[in-house]
Scaffold this motif. Structure first.
Motif, mmCIF file in Angstrom:
data_model
loop_
_atom_site.group_PDB
_atom_site.id
_atom_site.type_symbol
_atom_site.label_atom_id
_atom_site.label_comp_id
_atom_site.label_asym_id
_atom_site.label_seq_id
_atom_site.Cartn_x
_atom_site.Cartn_y
_atom_site.Cartn_z
ATOM 1 N N LEU A 1 0.863 -1.177 0.000
ATOM 2 C CA LEU A 1 0.000 0.000 0.000
ATOM 3 C C LEU A 1 0.899 1.227 0.000
ATOM 4 C CD1 LEU A 1 -3.053 0.924 0.307
ATOM 5 C CD2 LEU A 1 -2.426 1.418 2.670
ATOM 6 N N LEU A 2 0.822 2.003 -1.058
ATOM 7 C CA LEU A 2 1.612 3.225 -1.171
ATOM 8 C C LEU A 2 0.722 4.408 -0.821
ATOM 9 C CD1 LEU A 2 4.174 4.758 -1.937
ATOM 10 C CD2 LEU A 2 3.439 4.667 -4.333
ATOM 11 N N ILE A 3 0.980 5.010 0.333
ATOM 12 C CA ILE A 3 0.205 6.180 0.761
ATOM 13 C C ILE A 3 0.899 7.415 0.217
ATOM 14 C CG2 ILE A 3 -0.789 7.411 2.716
ATOM 15 C CD1 ILE A 3 -0.258 4.898 4.416
ATOM 16 N N ILE A 4 0.217 8.116 -0.655
ATOM 17 C CA ILE A 4 0.726 9.383 -1.185
ATOM 18 C C ILE A 4 -0.162 10.470 -0.595
ATOM 19 C CG2 ILE A 4 1.379 10.658 -3.243
ATOM 20 C CD1 ILE A 4 1.316 8.067 -4.806
ATOM 21 N N PHE B 51 3.338 13.981 -2.485
ATOM 22 C CA PHE B 51 3.119 13.932 -3.929
ATOM 23 C C PHE B 51 4.383 14.231 -4.734
ATOM 24 C CE2 PHE B 51 -1.022 14.857 -2.020
ATOM 25 C CZ PHE B 51 -1.744 13.785 -2.523
ATOM 26 N N ARG B 52 5.147 15.208 -4.323
ATOM 27 C CA ARG B 52 6.343 15.542 -5.089
ATOM 28 C C ARG B 52 7.486 14.574 -4.811
ATOM 29 N NH1 ARG B 52 6.114 16.669 -9.474
ATOM 30 N NH2 ARG B 52 8.339 17.185 -9.438
ATOM 31 N N ASN B 53 7.594 14.082 -3.585
ATOM 32 C CA ASN B 53 8.628 13.089 -3.303
ATOM 33 C C ASN B 53 8.352 11.807 -4.097
ATOM 34 O OD1 ASN B 53 11.068 12.554 -1.923
ATOM 35 N ND2 ASN B 53 9.985 11.245 -0.480
ATOM 36 N N PHE B 54 7.088 11.509 -4.280
ATOM 37 C CA PHE B 54 6.684 10.378 -5.123
ATOM 38 C C PHE B 54 7.207 10.577 -6.549
ATOM 39 C CE2 PHE B 54 3.381 9.043 -8.238
ATOM 40 C CZ PHE B 54 3.579 7.666 -8.166
ATOM 41 N N ALA B 55 7.131 11.812 -7.008
ATOM 42 C CA ALA B 55 7.565 12.106 -8.372
ATOM 43 C C ALA B 55 9.076 12.027 -8.533
ATOM 44 C CB ALA B 55 7.080 13.499 -8.779
ATOM 45 N N HIS B 56 9.826 12.058 -7.442
ATOM 46 C CA HIS B 56 11.285 12.044 -7.502
ATOM 47 C C HIS B 56 11.864 10.645 -7.340
ATOM 48 C CE1 HIS B 56 12.558 16.347 -7.577
ATOM 49 N NE2 HIS B 56 11.278 16.499 -7.298
ATOM 50 N N GLY B 57 11.138 9.621 -7.761
ATOM 51 C CA GLY B 57 11.722 8.294 -7.777
ATOM 52 C C GLY B 57 10.853 7.195 -7.212
ATOM 53 N N ARG B 58 9.951 7.519 -6.294
ATOM 54 C CA ARG B 58 9.119 6.473 -5.703
ATOM 55 C C ARG B 58 8.211 5.799 -6.748
ATOM 56 N NH1 ARG B 58 8.678 6.503 0.006
ATOM 57 N NH2 ARG B 58 10.599 7.456 0.808
ATOM 58 N N HIS B 59 7.983 6.491 -7.841
ATOM 59 C CA HIS B 59 7.117 5.946 -8.887
ATOM 60 C C HIS B 59 7.713 4.687 -9.530
ATOM 61 C CE1 HIS B 59 10.009 7.696 -11.688
ATOM 62 N NE2 HIS B 59 9.906 8.836 -10.996
#
Length: 658
Positions: A209-212, A241-249
């Motif tokens: 479960l990835l909580i964004i 949301f932005r930390n997700f965009a910096h690699g967590r994706h």
């Protein structure tokens, strides 16, 4: 019905109790946090969620930051907390980690400590009856037995903080209690729980479960992340949301069929997530929930909603979050007291020395042996037969800010007592004759000839009965040269420094040096300093330029003449740091500082840390010196009261119980 489900069904009763509780003292305590330079909120497990919610309350109320910590953070932390409010959250206020954090907060001299708990007898059980700076806020629960995951205690704390924060607000919402009760009941009712079960029905144990989430929803996010891990429902990660965009994706790219995205948005982030989710692969399961302004109210309601979600996800994977099943090793881990033991070892003196070591941060010097070194030095002091004591004067015998006054009479009586016991006494001071003049006012004439005075940092040694105004030290060419240089450099001082009548030392008051860094740089160019003939030392109130051969250790050597090899000369001063004018004197196995310490392994320690300093610390040390059965004077370590709580006194206001 699962155990967790039963607890959720009981939560309205706890909410009713909180709504009926007088929370004015809690509200006042929250308001007082604005007078602290910093605020720390401490908790573990479910209490960590309450601590995170408290931080959000302060952020929305005052625009102020709160640092959330675990108990271990508080125990191993280095800084002094005398300007910090510490808030401790613990349902039962009885686990070893909580006790460790409470002890550490007190040893680190927290300005105020607030404990939020459900435990009615916390003051008595924790021995807080005489603690003037500790307030205990007892928040009621309908059932003291939480499930494996916190339920009643969490809802109780969060509801109380919400309502108390509203009372603290300059513009409170009059109907907040009713609004919150309605919103909470709506989240906890059967219909909402059924919807949640449908929403999370496709969660599997092998999923991540990835909580964004919007960072402003940290309390609700912390609840879900903590609970899923602790109940072993599924793997969980959290990010914004932005930390997700910096690699967590990248995780989603490699595991799209084993990932569920739970997006928690607010007014500030809803549009942003709307753009992002369109970019995600269609096979990724997504659940989005919006929490409006992400304020105190929405986070409190979000915690209610989160509890229901946890129940639903547990049902989906066949795990009861209230009774997930744990290994026997887990029970042992929870009750293990090593952190409490570590906190006990990190007393005021050890913390002070540890902080000085970390400031220097010598890679050759580690903390591994600091506890053993502490024990060894106390054993060494206890075993010593003391034949003499060398004292610094300013900051040690008299307070630095009262250095023109005579020593306290109680301290004088201890000096007289030790003299009668045969202990030799000496003073090693940066001053000239003024120290001797003050001591001659309070010490009897028949004692004065036996007291050695090391004036000018040991540059001129005479007995106390000699008035050095009548027998001054001889003039030295090195000091004449230094005085001439100082006279030529009036640009370094507020008032001119002439160096007149300076024979073995020149003293410059710190408040006469506008730029100390520049002064230190320039004085190094003075020929007498550059050649090593004159050196620079610093006290709590002045810079002293002294002859290289001058040393306070000269006084200790003079005092020890004729003493047996097994007789010790104790050395006591206050400026024990590397740049302090007592450092050389106190860098010795029997050196004791009553204020600053050195960060080197062979440097000095204090006995009481920052809790007890100056003449007060010296007085306790002197009182602990007693003759043994053979007449040898020794330090009674028990009499030092090293384990005494400086903030506890029967004469002070008792701890508050709300």
């Amino acid at each position: 019905m699962t155990r967790f489900g039963e607890k959720i069904g009981e939560l309205p009763q706890t909410l009713d109790l909180v709504l009926a509780t007088d929370l004015s003292s809690l509200a006042q305590a929250i308001g007082r946090t604005t007078t602290a330079k910093s605020v720390i909120a401490v908790g573990s497990g479910g209490s960590a969620i309450a601590a995170t919610y408290f931080a959000r309350c302060r952020e929305t109320l005052f625009g102020a930051s709160t640092e959330t910590m675990t108990p271990m953070d508080v125990v191993v932390g280095v800084g002094d907390l005398q300007d910090t409010d510490v808030w401790l959250f613990s349902a039962g206020a009885d686990n070893p980690d909580f006790r460790a954090a409470l002890h550490a907060a007190r040893v680190r001299r927290a300005k105020r400590i607030n404990l939020v708990t459900r435990r009615q007898d916390a003051v008595e059980v924790l021995g807080l009856g005489g603690s003037a700076n500790v307030a205990v806020h007892v928040i009621p629960v309908a059932n003291e037995k939480d499930s494996f995951l916190a339920t009643h205690s969490l809802v109780s704390s969060v509801s109380a903080l919400l309502l108390a924060s509203n009372m603290t607000s300059t513009d409170p919402v009059e109907s907040l209690a009713d609004s919150f009760q309605s919103a909470a009941m709506a989240q906890l009712d059967t219909v909402s729980r059924r919807r949640a079960a449908e929403l999370f029905s496709n969660v599997r144990t092998e999923d991540t479960l990835l909580i964004i989430a919007d960072p402003q929803l940290a309390p609700a996010t912390a609840l879900i992340e903590t609970s899923l891990w602790e109940a072993a429902i599924c793997t969980v990660q959290q990010t914004d949301f932005r930390n997700f965009a910096h690699g967590r994706h990248s995780w989603l790219h490699h595991r799209p069929h084993h990932t569920v995205v739970l997006a928690l948005t607010g007014h500030d982030t809803a549009e942003l997530w709307d753009q992002y989710q369109r970019l995600l692969p269609p096979e990724i399961r997504q659940i989005t929930m919006d929490f409006g302004n992400c304020g105190r109210f929405q986070n409190a309601v979000g915690i209610m909603r989160g509890l229901v979600w946890i129940e639903a996800m547990g049902r989906a994977v066949g795990i009861d979050p209230g009774k997930p099943g744990i290994g026997e090793f887990g029970r042992s881990l929870y009750g293990e007291a090593s952190l409490e033991q570590l906190s006990g070892k990190l007393g005021p003196a050890v913390r002070q020395k540890r902080r000085a070591r970390l400031e220097r941060d010598d890679p050759a010097c580690g903390d591994a042996g600091i506890h053993a070194a502490d024990r060894e030095r106390l054993e060494r002091l206890a075993a010593a037969s003391i034949g003499g004591i060398v004292f610094d004067y300013d900051g040690t015998i008299v307070p630095t800010d009262q250095r023109e006054t005579a020593p306290d009479q109680e301290l004088v009586e201890e000096l007289k007592r030790l003299h009668l016991l045969g202990v030799r006494l000496a003073i090693a001071t940066g001053r000239g004759g003024s120290a001797g003049e003050k001591l001659r006012e309070v010490l009897p004439p028949d004692m004065q000839q036996h007291v050695i005075m090391g004036y000018y940092n040991g540059g001129y040694i005479k007995s106390l009965d000699v008035d050095i105004r009548l027998e001054p030290p001889p003039v030295t060419p090195e000091m004449k040269e230094t005085a001439a240089w100082l006279t030529s450099r009036s640009d370094l001082f507020i008032e001119p420094v002439s160096g007149e009548n300076s024979r073995v030392q020149i003293t410059i008051q710190l408040d006469n040096i506008p730029d100390l860094q520049r002064f230190n740089h320039e004085i190094a160019t003075c020929d007498s300093v550059r050649s090593g003939a004159v050196r620079v030392t610093r006290s709590g109130h002045s810079v002293d330029l002294i002859l290289a051969r001058t040393s306070k250790t000269n006084v200790a050597e003079r005092l020890s003449e004729g003493l047996g090899a097994d007789i010790v000369v104790l050395r006591v001063g206050d400026q024990g740091s590397r740049v302090g004018n007592d450092n050389e004197l106190l860098t010795h196995p029997y050196g004791v500082s009553v204020n600053e310490v050195c960060g080197r392994d062979d440097g000095c320690w204090s006995l009481f840390g920052a809790d007890l300093t100056g003449p007060d610390a010296l007085l306790r040390l002197l009182k602990a010196m007693k003759p043994d059965l053979h007449g040898n004077v020794r330090i009674d370590i028990e009499a030092l009261q090293l384990d005494a709580d400086p903030k506890t006194s029967t004469n002070r206001e008792h701890a508050l119980r709300v």
